[in-house]
Write a protein that holds these residues in place. Structure first.
Motif, short mmCIF file in Angstrom:
data_model
loop_
_atom_site.label_atom_id
_atom_site.label_comp_id
_atom_site.label_asym_id
_atom_site.label_seq_id
_atom_site.Cartn_x
_atom_site.Cartn_y
_atom_site.Cartn_z
N UNK A 126 -9.49 -26.13 42.47
CA UNK A 126 -8.83 -26.12 43.77
C UNK A 126 -7.74 -25.06 43.84
N UNK A 127 -7.36 -24.78 45.09
CA UNK A 127 -6.27 -23.84 45.36
C UNK A 127 -5.25 -24.59 46.20
N UNK A 128 -4.00 -24.46 45.81
CA UNK A 128 -2.93 -25.08 46.57
C UNK A 128 -1.98 -23.99 47.03
N UNK A 129 -1.50 -24.12 48.25
CA UNK A 129 -0.63 -23.11 48.83
C UNK A 129 0.69 -23.75 49.22
N UNK A 130 1.77 -23.14 48.76
CA UNK A 130 3.12 -23.59 49.07
C UNK A 130 3.90 -22.37 49.55
N UNK A 131 3.90 -22.15 50.87
CA UNK A 131 4.54 -20.97 51.43
C UNK A 131 3.79 -19.72 51.00
N UNK A 132 4.50 -18.79 50.36
CA UNK A 132 3.87 -17.55 49.91
C UNK A 132 3.29 -17.66 48.50
N UNK A 133 3.45 -18.83 47.88
CA UNK A 133 2.99 -19.02 46.51
C UNK A 133 1.68 -19.80 46.50
N UNK A 134 0.73 -19.31 45.74
CA UNK A 134 -0.56 -19.97 45.59
C UNK A 134 -0.75 -20.40 44.15
N UNK A 135 -1.43 -21.51 43.98
CA UNK A 135 -1.79 -21.99 42.65
C UNK A 135 -3.29 -22.20 42.62
#
Length: 100
Positions: free
Chosen positions: A85-94
């Motif tokens: 999976x990909x998680x997005x928190x503002x400009x930061x992606x994991x």
């Protein structure tokens, strides 16, 4: 790195290893395997796009191990093996990979 050291101290787990250094030199010489790997490379690193594939093919992630990589939004690793999976928190992606 400061946050990771703080978490390590709070967990009181002597098995946690934090490494600050050249990730590619580390991957070349690493003989260990890990249950969990968190990578937070500099976003300007020109080889950043190759990092997940190297980690996932070098046999340093144990079976059922989890690899989390922090990266800018311009990168999409969803086509790589073990991508979960990909998680997005503002400009930061994991991007999260699970070796199953």
């Amino acid at each position: 790195m400061h946050t990771l050291k703080k978490v390590k101290a709070e967990l009181k787990d002597n098995n946690l290893i934090t490494i600050k250094g050249d990730v590619f030199k580390f991957l070349e010489s690493c003989k260990q395997s890990f249950d969990f790997i968190f990578a937070d490379p500099p976003f300007a690193l020109k080889e950043l796009g190759s990092l997940p594939e190297i980690v996932l093919t070098k046999n340093i992630l144990k079976e059922k191990g989890i690899f989390v990589m922090e990266h800018p939004k311009e990168y999409d690793f969803s086509e790589l093996h073990y991508f979960s999976q990909r998680r997005i928190y503002g400009a930061v992606n994991f991007s999260i990979f699970i070796k199953e």
